[in-house]
Design a protein around this motif. Structure first.
Motif, PDB file in Angstrom:
ATOM      1  N   LEU A  78       0.745  -1.393   0.074  1.00  0.00           N
ATOM      2  CA  LEU A  78      -0.295   0.220  -0.034  1.00  0.00           C
ATOM      3  C   LEU A  78       1.090   1.116   0.151  1.00  0.00           C
ATOM      4  O   LEU A  78       0.438   2.156  -0.809  1.00  0.00           O
ATOM      5  CB  LEU A  78      -0.931  -0.004   1.467  1.00  0.00           C
ATOM      6  N   MET A  79       2.308   1.019   0.460  1.00  0.00           N
ATOM      7  CA  MET A  79       3.353   2.332   1.085  1.00  0.00           C
ATOM      8  C   MET A  79       3.452   2.392  -0.789  1.00  0.00           C
ATOM      9  O   MET A  79       3.241   3.391  -1.398  1.00  0.00           O
ATOM     10  CB  MET A  79       4.117   1.753   1.839  1.00  0.00           C
ATOM     11  N   ASP A  80       3.769   1.571  -1.278  1.00  0.00           N
ATOM     12  CA  ASP A  80       4.062   1.946  -2.202  1.00  0.00           C
ATOM     13  C   ASP A  80       3.251   2.507  -3.487  1.00  0.00           C
ATOM     14  O   ASP A  80       3.814   3.894  -4.617  1.00  0.00           O
ATOM     15  CB  ASP A  80       5.610  -0.156  -3.016  1.00  0.00           C
ATOM     16  N   ILE A  81       2.048   1.995  -3.789  1.00  0.00           N
ATOM     17  CA  ILE A  81       0.845   2.418  -4.677  1.00  0.00           C
ATOM     18  C   ILE A  81       0.414   3.280  -4.064  1.00  0.00           C
ATOM     19  O   ILE A  81       0.091   4.531  -5.605  1.00  0.00           O
ATOM     20  CB  ILE A  81       0.137   0.729  -4.339  1.00  0.00           C
ATOM     21  N   SER A  82       0.652   3.561  -3.614  1.00  0.00           N
ATOM     22  CA  SER A  82      -0.402   5.445  -2.571  1.00  0.00           C
ATOM     23  C   SER A  82       0.413   6.019  -3.092  1.00  0.00           C
ATOM     24  O   SER A  82      -0.482   7.564  -3.361  1.00  0.00           O
ATOM     25  CB  SER A  82      -0.762   5.079  -0.964  1.00  0.00           C
ATOM     26  N   THR A  83       1.489   6.013  -2.737  1.00  0.00           N
ATOM     27  CA  THR A  83       2.933   6.947  -3.140  1.00  0.00           C
ATOM     28  C   THR A  83       3.348   7.644  -4.425  1.00  0.00           C
ATOM     29  O   THR A  83       3.331   8.116  -5.001  1.00  0.00           O
ATOM     30  CB  THR A  83       3.503   7.422  -2.659  1.00  0.00           C
ATOM     31  N   SER A  84       2.985   6.195  -5.232  1.00  0.00           N
ATOM     32  CA  SER A  84       2.743   6.328  -6.937  1.00  0.00           C
ATOM     33  C   SER A  84       2.713   6.129  -7.558  1.00  0.00           C
ATOM     34  O   SER A  84       2.415   6.414  -9.066  1.00  0.00           O
ATOM     35  CB  SER A  84       4.348   4.894  -7.446  1.00  0.00           C
ATOM     36  N   LEU A  85       0.783   6.119  -7.744  1.00  0.00           N
ATOM     37  CA  LEU A  85      -0.299   6.001  -8.610  1.00  0.00           C
ATOM     38  C   LEU A  85      -0.826   7.182  -8.327  1.00  0.00           C
ATOM     39  O   LEU A  85      -1.455   7.484  -7.085  1.00  0.00           O
ATOM     40  CB  LEU A  85      -0.780   4.485  -8.854  1.00  0.00           C
ATOM     41  N   GLU A  86      -2.125   7.520  -8.989  1.00  0.00           N
ATOM     42  CA  GLU A  86      -2.639   7.962  -8.786  1.00  0.00           C
ATOM     43  C   GLU A  86      -4.156   8.104  -8.814  1.00  0.00           C
ATOM     44  O   GLU A  86      -4.959   7.759 -10.284  1.00  0.00           O
ATOM     45  CB  GLU A  86      -3.085  10.056  -9.808  1.00  0.00           C
ATOM     46  N   LEU A  87      -5.088   7.046  -7.372  1.00  0.00           N
ATOM     47  CA  LEU A  87      -5.672   6.163  -7.618  1.00  0.00           C
ATOM     48  C   LEU A  87      -7.172   7.064  -7.017  1.00  0.00           C
ATOM     49  O   LEU A  87      -6.609   7.712  -6.311  1.00  0.00           O
ATOM     50  CB  LEU A  87      -5.161   4.942  -6.897  1.00  0.00           C
ATOM     51  N   TYR A 146      -5.092   1.195   6.343  1.00  0.00           N
ATOM     52  CA  TYR A 146      -5.900   1.854   6.222  1.00  0.00           C
ATOM     53  C   TYR A 146      -4.853   3.734   6.212  1.00  0.00           C
ATOM     54  O   TYR A 146      -4.991   4.475   5.100  1.00  0.00           O
ATOM     55  CB  TYR A 146      -7.328   2.626   7.037  1.00  0.00           C
ATOM     56  N   ILE A 147      -4.093   3.693   7.165  1.00  0.00           N
ATOM     57  CA  ILE A 147      -3.102   5.075   7.266  1.00  0.00           C
ATOM     58  C   ILE A 147      -2.494   4.915   6.249  1.00  0.00           C
ATOM     59  O   ILE A 147      -1.182   6.221   5.983  1.00  0.00           O
ATOM     60  CB  ILE A 147      -2.135   4.478   8.785  1.00  0.00           C
ATOM     61  N   ALA A 148      -1.906   3.696   5.569  1.00  0.00           N
ATOM     62  CA  ALA A 148      -0.843   3.345   4.554  1.00  0.00           C
ATOM     63  C   ALA A 148      -1.008   4.174   3.437  1.00  0.00           C
ATOM     64  O   ALA A 148      -0.336   4.786   2.572  1.00  0.00           O
ATOM     65  CB  ALA A 148      -0.159   1.965   4.191  1.00  0.00           C
TER      66      ALA A 148
END
Length: 547
Positions: free
Chosen positions: A377-386, A416-418
């Motif tokens: 989640l940390m990797d995805i939530s910061t690299s993609l605009e979802l 969730y906080i990630a």
């Protein structure tokens, strides 16, 4: 000054126990205990020597604290140019405020997050003509968070350099208290020892005396590991004068980690070496100072691969001991990876393998499951605009929260906080979000922050936080997420939105006050924690006016 047998015992030709400030024989006879020093050519009182040693220990402790404390204007002084991106600078040069103060807040993203929140809060003050807190103005002393003096229980120890064995310094009752502290605080989180080994820790009346006489026994090495980790915790939280004993214990574990203790069986010796490396990594997480955490973890990973190969060569199935070791190193490595934001091929490869293994216990599996998904989640939530809906679907269905008012477990809150980097960015800078009520997902992420703050406060009350510098990052991150939610909530009210329910000031500020208390507690036990406490209190002072 050469230390010798006291003059009275030498004259009477009886054994002197070399105790300070007087040996047992002199104490029993109620006479002054002294010895002749050839280098000075005079009689030296043992009580005088004892007072000198106490002063020396006190000065060494002060010197050590002075060396580890960095003198700064605001928090902790910036370190290297490569870390500049993680330094808090308040605010930009184009604003009317242009302080030169900086605070290093670790390798996470809390500095950038806090920087954005402070700028948002400062702009709110400027737009309404409200005075900016002095701690954010140039050439002002920073806000100083008072840390109350806490009276802590004392662990009875004596430190006499004329004695060589650790059992001479630590009474049996204190030894048992240290072992029990390890079993209740460290063992549930990092099961380095087997259940059989843990049950044998308290068998001996004086464990350190027994281990000094049986150094080749694997159980003696296990005791050294327990005392190294326990003394590191006690030195940090309760008894600074115990640092000399802690260093002795860590030196012994270092000797084990270098393979200098042989058990006669290569596989058992390698397992012991691996356990010692994990213990050294724990000590570094408890009292960071050497900067060798990554190096130690790398050695531990290399050693567990040697163990894996050893099992294969003997055509042995990976047993409970190996799974316990693998869980410990995966948890240690994952904690470091998520704190320092570094990739780990070892975790990527082995986390899924361990989760698919039916031998892993339910407790181990649940924790590794959460760690594995949090990293993704940390990797995805910061690299993609979802979108928010797509982001929430990344969380496993079993850990998703159905509504804002539903209960939330610590595991769900951790996931969730990630998601917060994307969610808080939308709340602060997306015009549609800024001018509207808080989204459902922002409310759930804020609730996860409050849940984690309560959880960390509970751990802190029970003295069960192992790594304060990692916990400081988590507490600050959760506090900033909650603060973002408050700003969004207040902006919606100002814009005239009718919210389903308005929070009271008590409900809004309760997590804020818990964060302040936690960071103040951490700062009292970790010198660099003052940077987190001061930076946070600057934001709190702004929030009071807004809320």
């Amino acid at each position: 000054m050469a230390l010798q047998v006291c003059s009275r015992c030498r004259k009477r030709r009886i054994k002197c126990d070399l105790q300070l400030p007087a040996c047992k024989n002199c104490r029993g006879a109620d006479v002054d205990c002294s010895f002749w020093d050839d280098s000075l050519g005079q009689e030296i009182s043992c009580s005088y020597l004892h007072s000198l040693q106490q002063k020396k220990q006190h000065l060494e402790l002060k010197l050590q604290e002075a060396r580890t404390t960095e003198v700064v204007d605001y928090g902790v002084h910036s370190q290297s140019s490569s870390e500049q991106a993680y330094h808090l600078s308040l605010p930009d040069a184009e604003d009317i405020l242009s302080p030169s103060k900086t605070a290093y807040l670790g390798a996470g993203n809390s500095a950038q997050f806090l920087d954005r929140l402070l700028k948002t809060a400062v702009q709110w003050h400027i737009a309404r003509g409200i005075q900016i807190p002095r701690c954010l103005l140039p050439d002002e002393m920073p806000f100083s968070s008072a840390v109350p003096h806490i009276t802590t229980p004392s662990f009875m120890t004596t430190y006499d350099q004329r004695k060589l064995e650790l059992y001479s310094y630590v009474p049996p009752s204190t030894q048992r208290a240290m072992i029990e502290h390890y079993l209740t605080t460290v063992s549930p989180e990092y099961p380095l020892l087997s259940g059989e080994q843990e049950s044998s820790l308290l068998v001996h009346e004086n464990p350190l005396r027994w281990s000094s006489s049986n150094k080749e026994d694997p159980m003696a090495s296990a005791l050294s590991i327990v005392f190294a980790v326990a003394s590191a915790l006690i030195t940090r939280d309760l008894e600074s004068p115990m640092s000399a004993i802690s260093l002795r214990c860590i030196d012994e574990v270092q000797r084990i980690s270098e393979g200098r203790v042989s058990t006669g069986d290569p596989l058992t010796t390698t397992g012991l070496k691996f356990t010692a490396l994990c213990a050294l990594a724990l000590c570094e997480m408890i009292n960071p100072g050497s900067g060798q955490l990554w190096s130690i973890l790398g050695q531990a990973i290399s050693t567990i691969e040697d163990l894996r190969e050893g099992y294969r060569l003997r055509t042995m199935d990976l047993d409970g001991d190996f799974r316990r070791w693998e869980f410990s190193i995966l948890k240690l490595e994952s904690s470091a990876v998520q704190h320092f934001r570094r990739p780990s091929p070892f975790c990527t490869i082995h986390l899924r393998t361990v989760l698919d293994d039916s031998f892993t216990t339910n407790a181990m599996s649940a924790e590794l499951y959460t760690l594995s998904h949090r990293q993704k989640l940390m990797d995805i939530s910061t690299s993609l605009e979802l979108s928010e809906g797509t982001l929430e679907n990344l969380i496993p269905v079993t850990l998703q929260v159905s509504s804002v008012n539903s209960g939330m477990s610590v595991q769900s809150a951790t996931l969730y906080i990630a998601l917060h980097p994307r969610i808080t960015e939308l709340a602060l800078f997306d015009p549609r979000a800024v001018n509207g009520p808080p989204s459902r997902l922002l409310q759930i992420v804020a609730k996860s922050a409050s849940t984690l703050i309560d959880h960390l406060a509970q751990l802190n009350e029970g003295n069960k936080i192992i790594s304060i510098f990692m916990a400081s990052e988590k507490v600050l991150e959760a506090g900033l997420v909650w603060s973002t939610y408050l700003l969004s909530h207040q902006a919606a009210i100002t814009a005239g939105y009718q919210l389903p329910s308005r929070m009271s000031t008590k409900v809004m500020m309760s997590p804020i006050m818990r964060v302040s208390a936690l960071l103040a507690s951490f700062a009292g036990r970790w010198n660099n924690g003052s940077a987190y406490a001061r930076a946070w209190e600057a934001l709190v002072e702004l929030l009071w006016n807004i809320i």
